[in-house]
Design a protein around this motif. Structure first.
Motif, PDB file in Angstrom:
ATOM      1  N   VAL A  60       0.856  -1.185   0.000  1.00 39.88           N
ATOM      2  CA  VAL A  60       0.000   0.000   0.000  1.00 39.88           C
ATOM      3  C   VAL A  60       0.894   1.238   0.000  1.00 39.88           C
ATOM      4  O   VAL A  60       1.917   1.285   0.695  1.00 39.88           O
ATOM      5  N   ASN A  61       0.529   2.201  -0.821  1.00 44.97           N
ATOM      6  CA  ASN A  61       1.242   3.481  -0.862  1.00 44.97           C
ATOM      7  C   ASN A  61       0.641   4.433   0.167  1.00 44.97           C
ATOM      8  O   ASN A  61      -0.589   4.554   0.279  1.00 44.97           O
ATOM      9  N   ALA A  87       3.959   0.410   2.691  1.00 45.40           N
ATOM     10  CA  ALA A  87       3.812  -0.511   3.819  1.00 45.40           C
ATOM     11  C   ALA A  87       3.479  -1.892   3.275  1.00 45.40           C
ATOM     12  O   ALA A  87       2.649  -2.035   2.368  1.00 45.40           O
ATOM     13  N   ASP A  88       4.153  -2.899   3.833  1.00 45.44           N
ATOM     14  CA  ASP A  88       3.888  -4.287   3.444  1.00 45.44           C
ATOM     15  C   ASP A  88       2.751  -4.856   4.287  1.00 45.44           C
ATOM     16  O   ASP A  88       2.519  -4.417   5.421  1.00 45.44           O
ATOM     17  N   SER A 117      -2.947   5.978   0.144  1.00 46.86           N
ATOM     18  CA  SER A 117      -3.324   6.650  -1.102  1.00 46.86           C
ATOM     19  C   SER A 117      -3.712   5.660  -2.198  1.00 46.86           C
ATOM     20  O   SER A 117      -4.594   5.953  -3.007  1.00 46.86           O
ATOM     21  N   ALA A 118      -3.069   4.484  -2.250  1.00 49.36           N
ATOM     22  CA  ALA A 118      -3.390   3.494  -3.284  1.00 49.36           C
ATOM     23  C   ALA A 118      -2.871   2.135  -2.836  1.00 49.36           C
ATOM     24  O   ALA A 118      -1.866   2.042  -2.122  1.00 49.36           O
ATOM     25  N   VAL A 119      -3.565   1.091  -3.252  1.00 52.09           N
ATOM     26  CA  VAL A 119      -3.129  -0.273  -2.971  1.00 52.09           C
ATOM     27  C   VAL A 119      -2.623  -0.886  -4.273  1.00 52.09           C
ATOM     28  O   VAL A 119      -3.200  -0.669  -5.347  1.00 52.09           O
ATOM     29  N   LEU A 176      -7.289   4.799  -3.503  1.00 51.55           N
ATOM     30  CA  LEU A 176      -8.144   4.660  -2.322  1.00 51.55           C
ATOM     31  C   LEU A 176      -8.769   5.983  -1.900  1.00 51.55           C
ATOM     32  O   LEU A 176      -9.610   6.000  -0.990  1.00 51.55           O
ATOM     33  N   VAL A 177      -8.361   7.068  -2.503  1.00 48.02           N
ATOM     34  CA  VAL A 177      -8.905   8.388  -2.145  1.00 48.02           C
ATOM     35  C   VAL A 177      -9.382   9.092  -3.400  1.00 48.02           C
ATOM     36  O   VAL A 177      -9.009   8.725  -4.518  1.00 48.02           O
TER      37      VAL A 177
END
Length: 238
Positions: free
Chosen positions: A179-180, A187-188, A222-224, A237-238
């Motif tokens: 995930v950003n 993050a993992d 912000s994004a997966v 994601l936003v």
């Protein structure tokens, strides 16, 4: 002696003035005549002529113009004492910190998820599999259906629906779905907080997936990133 006329010196010796007697028989200091004293004062007054105070000649720019007097400037206000300013600054800072701390505690108690939720619905297709975000949430202190606790600050959860639109199996390695974050970092997935790290999706099958991330407090996703093999796609994601 009889028969002699007293001379002028004899009369003067016989009749002495009180001034002569006060000086022990010696003649006293002589007084200058009144005419001589007046003449000395007159000569002194003529030798030292009176001088009038010097006056500045008027300038050619100011001739014929009325003289203007400038009003005195008001006195500068007295500067406040340093100790008073310091006391006011410390008091104001303490009030601001108290209000901020109280507001944050009240915010976390009344609406712990306010401002942390995300809008679902983002989609991406990769290698014949369509992914759709059904839920995204942060601010969790425990992972769903596990006893795991965040080691950094909070858990963020992303729920996905994966639909295999091909006629062959697809294998998903969820540990690659990073995930950003809005801070520019990634993050993992947390292996201790997830129930499974790999999934097989049969042809035409639709599976619900859950990704859990252990992130710092205050950051937002912000994004997966979804990945199959070497192909990747980002779902906002936003």
């Amino acid at each position: 002696m009889p028969g002699q006329q007293p001379g002028p010196d004899g009369d003067q010796a016989r009749y002495r003035s009180l001034r002569d007697l006060s000086y022990g028989g010696r003649p006293g200091p002589s007084r200058p005549p009144a005419a001589q004293t007046w003449q000395s004062q007159r000569n002194a007054s003529q030798a030292e002529p009176a001088t009038a105070p010097a006056q500045r000649a008027p300038s050619s720019d100011t001739v014929g113009q009325p003289e203007v007097w400038a009003e005195p400037s008001p006195p500068a206000p007295a500067a406040p004492k340093r100790s008073r300013r310091l006391l006011l600054a410390v008091t104001s800072l303490a009030v601001v910190l108290a209000l901020a701390a109280g507001g944050y505690v009240a915010y976390r108690a009344v609406a712990p998820q306010f401002g942390l939720a995300y809008a679902p619905g983002g989609t991406a297709a990769i290698n014949g599999v369509a992914f759709t975000v059904t839920r995204a949430e942060c601010g969790l202190t425990s992972a769903p259906e596990t006893d795991a606790r965040p080691s950094k600050s909070q858990f963020c959860v992303v729920d996905l629906n994966a639909e295999n639109q091909t006629d062959s199996n697809r294998y998903l390695v969820l540990s690659l779905f990073n995930v950003n974050l809005d801070s520019g970092l990634q993050a993992d997935p947390s292996g201790s907080a997830m129930q499974t790290l790999s999934v097989k999706v049969d042809p035409g099958e639709s599976r619900d997936l859950q990704l859990v991330y252990d992130v710092w407090d205050g950051v937002r996703m912000s994004a997966v990133q979804v990945q199959i093999g070497y192909e990747t796609e980002l779902i906002p994601l936003v």
